[in-house]
Motif scaffolding. Structure first.
Motif, PDB file in Angstrom:
ATOM      1  N   GLU A 122       0.826  -1.204   0.000  1.00 51.84           N
ATOM      2  CA  GLU A 122       0.000   0.000   0.000  1.00 51.84           C
ATOM      3  C   GLU A 122       0.864   1.258   0.000  1.00 51.84           C
ATOM      4  OE1 GLU A 122      -3.682   2.025   2.570  1.00 51.84           O
ATOM      5  OE2 GLU A 122      -2.643   0.223   3.293  1.00 51.84           O
ATOM      6  N   ASN A 123       1.883   1.295   0.886  1.00 51.33           N
ATOM      7  CA  ASN A 123       2.750   2.474   0.936  1.00 51.33           C
ATOM      8  C   ASN A 123       3.545   2.629  -0.359  1.00 51.33           C
ATOM      9  OD1 ASN A 123       1.924   3.118   3.539  1.00 51.33           O
ATOM     10  ND2 ASN A 123       3.508   1.846   4.482  1.00 51.33           N
ATOM     11  N   LEU A 124       4.011   1.525  -0.890  1.00 46.93           N
ATOM     12  CA  LEU A 124       4.767   1.586  -2.142  1.00 46.93           C
ATOM     13  C   LEU A 124       3.879   2.067  -3.287  1.00 46.93           C
ATOM     14  CD1 LEU A 124       7.434   1.025  -3.565  1.00 46.93           C
ATOM     15  CD2 LEU A 124       6.691  -1.340  -3.892  1.00 46.93           C
ATOM     16  N   THR A 125       2.627   1.634  -3.291  1.00 46.65           N
ATOM     17  CA  THR A 125       1.683   2.072  -4.327  1.00 46.65           C
ATOM     18  C   THR A 125       1.431   3.575  -4.227  1.00 46.65           C
ATOM     19  OG1 THR A 125       0.605  -0.096  -4.323  1.00 46.65           O
ATOM     20  CG2 THR A 125      -0.641   1.739  -5.249  1.00 46.65           C
ATOM     21  N   ALA A 126       1.258   4.073  -3.024  1.00 50.18           N
ATOM     22  CA  ALA A 126       0.984   5.501  -2.833  1.00 50.18           C
ATOM     23  C   ALA A 126       2.159   6.350  -3.291  1.00 50.18           C
ATOM     24  CB  ALA A 126       0.656   5.775  -1.370  1.00 50.18           C
ATOM     25  N   THR A 127       3.378   5.986  -2.905  1.00 48.72           N
ATOM     26  CA  THR A 127       4.546   6.780  -3.295  1.00 48.72           C
ATOM     27  C   THR A 127       4.789   6.716  -4.804  1.00 48.72           C
ATOM     28  OG1 THR A 127       5.957   4.866  -2.771  1.00 48.72           O
ATOM     29  CG2 THR A 127       5.637   6.519  -1.043  1.00 48.72           C
ATOM     30  N   THR A 128       4.609   5.540  -5.394  1.00 48.69           N
ATOM     31  CA  THR A 128       4.799   5.410  -6.839  1.00 48.69           C
ATOM     32  C   THR A 128       3.763   6.221  -7.595  1.00 48.69           C
ATOM     33  OG1 THR A 128       5.659   3.164  -6.508  1.00 48.69           O
ATOM     34  CG2 THR A 128       4.978   3.769  -8.734  1.00 48.69           C
ATOM     35  N   LEU A 129       2.522   6.201  -7.110  1.00 51.81           N
ATOM     36  CA  LEU A 129       1.453   6.967  -7.758  1.00 51.81           C
ATOM     37  C   LEU A 129       1.744   8.463  -7.701  1.00 51.81           C
ATOM     38  CD1 LEU A 129      -1.344   6.910  -9.104  1.00 51.81           C
ATOM     39  CD2 LEU A 129      -2.346   7.001  -6.816  1.00 51.81           C
ATOM     40  N   ARG A 130       2.234   8.943  -6.565  1.00 53.77           N
ATOM     41  CA  ARG A 130       2.561  10.365  -6.451  1.00 53.77           C
ATOM     42  C   ARG A 130       3.687  10.745  -7.415  1.00 53.77           C
ATOM     43  NH1 ARG A 130       1.919   9.228  -0.696  1.00 53.77           N
ATOM     44  NH2 ARG A 130      -0.027  10.170   0.040  1.00 53.77           N
ATOM     45  N   ASN A 131       4.673   9.877  -7.556  1.00 54.11           N
ATOM     46  CA  ASN A 131       5.780  10.182  -8.458  1.00 54.11           C
ATOM     47  C   ASN A 131       5.326  10.251  -9.914  1.00 54.11           C
ATOM     48  OD1 ASN A 131       7.573  10.266  -6.316  1.00 54.11           O
ATOM     49  ND2 ASN A 131       8.106   8.083  -6.498  1.00 54.11           N
ATOM     50  N   LEU A 132       4.477   9.309 -10.321  1.00 47.14           N
ATOM     51  CA  LEU A 132       4.042   9.260 -11.719  1.00 47.14           C
ATOM     52  C   LEU A 132       3.086  10.402 -12.057  1.00 47.14           C
ATOM     53  CD1 LEU A 132       3.507   5.411 -12.215  1.00 47.14           C
ATOM     54  CD2 LEU A 132       5.415   6.808 -12.983  1.00 47.14           C
ATOM     55  N   VAL A 133       2.109  10.628 -11.173  1.00 44.81           N
ATOM     56  CA  VAL A 133       1.127  11.682 -11.444  1.00 44.81           C
ATOM     57  C   VAL A 133       1.767  13.060 -11.325  1.00 44.81           C
ATOM     58  CG1 VAL A 133      -1.065  12.691 -10.673  1.00 44.81           C
ATOM     59  CG2 VAL A 133      -0.784  10.216 -10.759  1.00 44.81           C
ATOM     60  N   GLY A 134       2.789  13.198 -10.483  1.00 42.71           N
ATOM     61  CA  GLY A 134       3.463  14.482 -10.346  1.00 42.71           C
ATOM     62  C   GLY A 134       4.157  14.934 -11.610  1.00 42.71           C
ATOM     63  N   GLU A 135       4.385  14.008 -12.536  1.00 32.92           N
ATOM     64  CA  GLU A 135       5.007  14.361 -13.809  1.00 32.92           C
ATOM     65  C   GLU A 135       3.987  14.684 -14.889  1.00 32.92           C
ATOM     66  OE1 GLU A 135       7.382  11.031 -14.788  1.00 32.92           O
ATOM     67  OE2 GLU A 135       8.824  11.320 -13.140  1.00 32.92           O
ATOM     68  N   LEU A 136       2.694  14.557 -14.579  1.00 28.94           N
ATOM     69  CA  LEU A 136       1.629  14.787 -15.556  1.00 28.94           C
ATOM     70  C   LEU A 136       0.760  15.962 -15.128  1.00 28.94           C
ATOM     71  CD1 LEU A 136       0.458  11.085 -16.090  1.00 28.94           C
ATOM     72  CD2 LEU A 136       1.980  12.403 -17.574  1.00 28.94           C
ATOM     73  N   GLU A 137       0.170  16.627 -16.126  1.00 22.26           N
ATOM     74  CA  GLU A 137      -0.825  17.644 -15.844  1.00 22.26           C
ATOM     75  C   GLU A 137      -2.195  16.996 -15.685  1.00 22.26           C
ATOM     76  OE1 GLU A 137      -0.598  20.554 -18.904  1.00 22.26           O
ATOM     77  OE2 GLU A 137       1.352  21.346 -18.246  1.00 22.26           O
ATOM     78  N   LEU A 138      -3.177  17.822 -15.334  1.00 25.55           N
ATOM     79  CA  LEU A 138      -4.507  17.274 -15.040  1.00 25.55           C
ATOM     80  C   LEU A 138      -5.073  16.518 -16.232  1.00 25.55           C
ATOM     81  CD1 LEU A 138      -7.048  16.982 -13.313  1.00 25.55           C
ATOM     82  CD2 LEU A 138      -7.765  19.234 -14.123  1.00 25.55           C
ATOM     83  N   ASP A 139      -5.074  17.145 -17.405  1.00 24.47           N
ATOM     84  CA  ASP A 139      -5.628  16.487 -18.589  1.00 24.47           C
ATOM     85  C   ASP A 139      -4.850  15.225 -18.928  1.00 24.47           C
ATOM     86  OD1 ASP A 139      -7.484  18.489 -18.750  1.00 24.47           O
ATOM     87  OD2 ASP A 139      -6.363  19.675 -20.220  1.00 24.47           O
ATOM     88  N   GLY A 140      -3.528  15.272 -18.777  1.00 23.40           N
ATOM     89  CA  GLY A 140      -2.722  14.085 -19.055  1.00 23.40           C
ATOM     90  C   GLY A 140      -3.015  12.952 -18.098  1.00 23.40           C
ATOM     91  N   THR A 141      -3.307  13.282 -16.851  1.00 22.42           N
ATOM     92  CA  THR A 141      -3.647  12.242 -15.878  1.00 22.42           C
ATOM     93  C   THR A 141      -4.954  11.558 -16.231  1.00 22.42           C
ATOM     94  OG1 THR A 141      -2.510  13.508 -14.152  1.00 22.42           O
ATOM     95  CG2 THR A 141      -4.012  11.777 -13.432  1.00 22.42           C
ATOM     96  N   LEU A 142      -5.929  12.360 -16.681  1.00 25.64           N
ATOM     97  CA  LEU A 142      -7.239  11.792 -17.009  1.00 25.64           C
ATOM     98  C   LEU A 142      -7.208  10.967 -18.276  1.00 25.64           C
ATOM     99  CD1 LEU A 142      -9.456  14.895 -16.170  1.00 25.64           C
ATOM    100  CD2 LEU A 142      -9.069  12.874 -14.764  1.00 25.64           C
ATOM    101  N   THR A 143      -6.324  11.298 -19.205  1.00 23.86           N
ATOM    102  CA  THR A 143      -6.287  10.600 -20.491  1.00 23.86           C
ATOM    103  C   THR A 143      -5.203   9.538 -20.562  1.00 23.86           C
ATOM    104  OG1 THR A 143      -4.860  12.344 -21.412  1.00 23.86           O
ATOM    105  CG2 THR A 143      -7.236  12.586 -21.699  1.00 23.86           C
ATOM    106  N   SER A 144      -4.313   9.469 -19.571  1.00 20.37           N
ATOM    107  CA  SER A 144      -3.184   8.530 -19.617  1.00 20.37           C
ATOM    108  C   SER A 144      -3.300   7.477 -18.529  1.00 20.37           C
ATOM    109  CB  SER A 144      -1.858   9.280 -19.491  1.00 20.37           C
ATOM    110  OG  SER A 144      -1.721  10.269 -20.484  1.00 20.37           O
ATOM    111  N   ARG A 145      -4.521   7.072 -18.224  1.00 15.05           N
ATOM    112  CA  ARG A 145      -4.722   6.108 -17.147  1.00 15.05           C
ATOM    113  C   ARG A 145      -4.041   4.773 -17.453  1.00 15.05           C
ATOM    114  NH1 ARG A 145     -10.577   5.115 -14.479  1.00 15.05           N
ATOM    115  NH2 ARG A 145     -10.226   7.335 -14.124  1.00 15.05           N
ATOM    116  N   ASP A 146      -4.161   4.302 -18.683  1.00 19.68           N
ATOM    117  CA  ASP A 146      -3.533   3.026 -19.039  1.00 19.68           C
ATOM    118  C   ASP A 146      -2.012   3.097 -18.911  1.00 19.68           C
ATOM    119  OD1 ASP A 146      -6.000   1.955 -19.567  1.00 19.68           O
ATOM    120  OD2 ASP A 146      -5.913   2.340 -21.727  1.00 19.68           O
ATOM    121  N   THR A 147      -1.427   4.227 -19.291  1.00 25.57           N
ATOM    122  CA  THR A 147       0.024   4.385 -19.175  1.00 25.57           C
ATOM    123  C   THR A 147       0.455   4.357 -17.715  1.00 25.57           C
ATOM    124  OG1 THR A 147       0.047   5.705 -21.193  1.00 25.57           O
ATOM    125  CG2 THR A 147       1.966   5.864 -19.772  1.00 25.57           C
ATOM    126  N   VAL A 148      -0.279   5.058 -16.864  1.00 29.49           N
ATOM    127  CA  VAL A 148       0.037   5.065 -15.439  1.00 29.49           C
ATOM    128  C   VAL A 148      -0.116   3.668 -14.847  1.00 29.49           C
ATOM    129  CG1 VAL A 148      -0.633   6.013 -13.190  1.00 29.49           C
ATOM    130  CG2 VAL A 148      -0.584   7.490 -15.203  1.00 29.49           C
TER     131      VAL A 148
END
Length: 292
Positions: free
Chosen positions: A113-139
């Motif tokens: 769970e902790n590893l998932t949270a930190t990894t998610l923050r790192n990946l989403v922090g590199e994307l903008e809002l629209d990119g996050t909504l449209t790049s779900r499969d990539t994430v």
């Protein structure tokens, strides 16, 4: 009862209990880690096994080798354009090595769970809002690769990672809804305009085809009439009519002209010398005067 007999019965019961406790049955899709005197001894897979009583002991009970699902609570994540969103994840994982799973990490689920949270923050922090909504499969794909590599020392294989819900702030949601509504209205206007354009084109094409058909029909009628006249003239010429026939036709034409309202009659030169023409003209003039 003799004392020795009681002792014998007690010993027999103890031996039976020890024998029973030495038999270990492992169910399908599970594994058992066995320690001998506090040290890892062996791994028991599906089937019947025998262990030494009072020496060997199982650690933590049977470990399931089936695929599991961990649904983690939403985590606050900040995008590259400083938008805070709530994202919850679902992780599908499976224990592939019961020994590493037992000794690799203290609390495997909490660690994932902790590893998932930190990894998610790192990946989403590199994307903008629209990119996050449209790049779900990539994430999802990147998270699965990172988590799978990180959990190998724990005897865990990450099969799949899914972003379950992505919840932007309410003001962002309202702005997105307005944008989507405006886009739908724009598409509706375009479709309506295209429909009207297509309708006008079809009407114009229909009028064009009708005009062409009317012109072709009129042309065909004129041609047919001309052909009929030409055929009649040819037939008359082929018959080689005599002067009497032509004179008779001249009389008929003169009669038709005399029946009209016109008082001015042009007499063909071919019948000027015909006897009785003046009488006919006189009669015609008298009739016109009576009509007037």
């Amino acid at each position: 009862m003799e004392p020795w007999l009681v002792v014998l019965i007690v010993l027999g019961v103890l031996v039976f209990i020890i024998l029973i406790s030495s038999i270990k049955i492992v169910r399908q899709s599970t594994a058992v880690v066995v320690e001998r005197l506090g040290k890892f001894h062996k791994l028991l897979n599906t089937g019947v096994h025998f262990i030494l009583p009072l020496v060997d002991r199982s650690v933590g009970g049977p470990i399931s080798l089936k695929e599991r699902v961990a649904d983690f609570a939403p985590q606050p994540v900040i995008t590259k354009d400083n938008v805070t969103m709530q994202i919850d994840t679902v992780v599908y994982y499976q224990v592939t090595d019961a020994k590493l799973f037992t000794y690799g990490v203290e609390n495997p689920i909490r660690a994932i769970e902790n590893l998932t949270a930190t990894t998610l923050r790192n990946l989403v922090g590199e994307l903008e809002l629209d990119g996050t909504l449209t790049s779900r499969d990539t994430v999802n794909s990147k998270m699965r690769m990172i988590l799978d590599e990180a959990t190998d020392p724990w005897g865990i294989k990450i099969n799949r990672v899914e972003l379950k819900n992505i919840l932007p702030p309410k003001d962002i949601q309202q702005a997105m809804e307005k944008q989507m509504r405006a886009e739908r209205e724009r598409r509706e206007s375009i479709l309506r305009a295209e429909g009207e354009k297509r309708s006008n084109i079809l009407v114009a094409e229909g009028e064009k085809e009708a005009t062409i058909l009317r012109a072709e029909a009129k042309k065909a009628a004129v041609i047919a009439e001309a052909e009929a006249t030409a055929t009649a003239i040819k037939m008359i010429n082929d018959a080689n009519p005599n002067a009497a026939y032509l004179t008779l036709k001249g009389y008929e034409a003169l009669k038709i002209m005399a029946d009209g309202n016109s008082t001015k009659i042009i007499v063909p030169s071919e019948i000027q010398n015909v006897s009785g023409l003046l009488a006919s003209l006189k009669a015609t003039l008298e009739n016109d005067e009576k009509k007037n």
